[in-house]
Motif scaffolding. Structure first.
Motif, mmCIF file in Angstrom:
data_model
loop_
_atom_site.group_PDB
_atom_site.id
_atom_site.type_symbol
_atom_site.label_atom_id
_atom_site.label_comp_id
_atom_site.label_asym_id
_atom_site.label_seq_id
_atom_site.Cartn_x
_atom_site.Cartn_y
_atom_site.Cartn_z
ATOM 1 N N PRO A 102 -36.822 55.095 40.219
ATOM 2 C CA PRO A 102 -34.874 55.341 39.856
ATOM 3 C C PRO A 102 -34.740 54.651 38.710
ATOM 4 C CG PRO A 102 -35.215 55.068 42.284
ATOM 5 C CD PRO A 102 -36.609 54.088 41.731
ATOM 6 N N TRP A 103 -34.995 53.462 38.621
ATOM 7 C CA TRP A 103 -35.055 52.948 36.951
ATOM 8 C C TRP A 103 -35.330 53.329 35.547
ATOM 9 C CZ3 TRP A 103 -30.591 49.537 36.639
ATOM 10 C CH2 TRP A 103 -31.007 48.216 37.534
ATOM 11 N N PHE A 154 -32.940 48.547 46.433
ATOM 12 C CA PHE A 154 -33.192 47.402 45.242
ATOM 13 C C PHE A 154 -33.254 45.617 45.934
ATOM 14 C CE2 PHE A 154 -32.984 44.251 41.508
ATOM 15 C CZ PHE A 154 -33.698 44.463 40.844
ATOM 16 N N PHE A 191 -31.042 55.688 38.492
ATOM 17 C CA PHE A 191 -30.604 54.878 39.414
ATOM 18 C C PHE A 191 -28.859 54.333 39.292
ATOM 19 C CE2 PHE A 191 -29.609 50.190 40.869
ATOM 20 C CZ PHE A 191 -31.282 49.463 41.118
ATOM 21 N N PRO A 195 -39.494 52.647 48.806
ATOM 22 C CA PRO A 195 -37.963 51.221 47.428
ATOM 23 C C PRO A 195 -37.412 50.264 48.354
ATOM 24 C CG PRO A 195 -37.241 53.796 47.508
ATOM 25 C CD PRO A 195 -38.701 53.827 48.642
ATOM 26 N N SER A 221 -26.507 54.115 45.546
ATOM 27 C CA SER A 221 -27.167 54.066 47.109
ATOM 28 C C SER A 221 -28.392 53.370 46.484
ATOM 29 C CB SER A 221 -27.019 55.370 47.430
ATOM 30 O OG SER A 221 -28.587 56.457 46.515
ATOM 31 N N ASP A 222 -28.939 53.221 45.153
ATOM 32 C CA ASP A 222 -30.314 52.476 44.807
ATOM 33 C C ASP A 222 -30.534 50.681 45.232
ATOM 34 O OD1 ASP A 222 -31.950 54.974 44.758
ATOM 35 O OD2 ASP A 222 -30.916 55.088 43.033
ATOM 36 N N SER A 226 -39.151 49.967 43.830
ATOM 37 C CA SER A 226 -37.545 50.429 43.263
ATOM 38 C C SER A 226 -37.654 50.807 42.087
ATOM 39 C CB SER A 226 -37.554 48.938 43.818
ATOM 40 O OG SER A 226 -36.675 47.829 43.418
#
Length: 184
Positions: free
Chosen positions: A146-147, A160, A152, A136, A155-156, A143
């Motif tokens: 999660p989206w 990102f 997301f 990620p 913590s993302d 990256s």
């Protein structure tokens, strides 16, 4: 999208349809930016980013229709819809920035277009074996996951933003530098 039809009814959600659609779109979107940037068109950002946003919207509309029309027993087939919608646009813009950066850097549209697949996915594959937690931080696909899952969260953001700085900003700055030095 066809994965919805073959999936168990409880797994047929907007997230699963959208994830497949945006993943497929993100393979082709950078081609537009790579070819346009290599041609040194003045309006490359507006043109290419417009295509990215438009194709993300098409993918979302198709995903919404599939999630709405395909029978599902999922308890909440629309869960995480806001994150999925925002993520569709964000990830396609990032994909387009990769294409624009490589187009400027390489200077040959079709070579850069192929490299928009080979370099990010190659790095993702290498990191999958060597350092999966780095994906990620260092790859657009890592990256984007999660989206596309609608997961997301707070913590993302750091991974990102690091990935965006590398693939969106640094790659484009390097491409601008190389493109300018070619003109000199």
């Amino acid at each position: 999208m066809l994965s919805q039809v073959g999936a168990a009814e409880a797994d047929r959600t907007f997230a699963s349809a959208s994830g497949v659609a945006q993943s497929l779109i993100s393979v082709g979107v950078p081609f537009i930016g790579a070819v346009a940037a290599a041609r040194r068109e003045r309006s490359v950002f507006r043109l290419a980013l417009g295509y990215a946003v438009g194709l993300a919207a098409v993918g979302l509309v198709a995903s919404i229709l599939v999630a709405w029309l395909v029978p599902s027993t999922a308890s909440d087939r629309w869960q995480h819809a806001v994150v999925l919608i925002v993520g569709a646009f964000v990830t396609q813009v990032v994909a387009q920035l990769v294409g624009i950066g490589l187009g400027r850097l390489i200077g040959r549209g079709w070579i850069a277009a192929v490299l928009t697949i080979v370099i990010p996915l190659g790095l993702y594959g290498v990191l999958s074996a060597a350092a999966p937690d780095a994906r990620p931080w260092l790859t657009p696909l890592g990256s984007a996951m999660p989206w596309w899952k609608g997961e997301f969260g707070g913590s993302d953001w750091p991974p990102f933003l690091v990935m965006l700085a590398l693939w969106g900003l640094a790659l484009n700055l390097a491409g601008l530098y190389v493109a300018r030095s070619r003109r000199s």
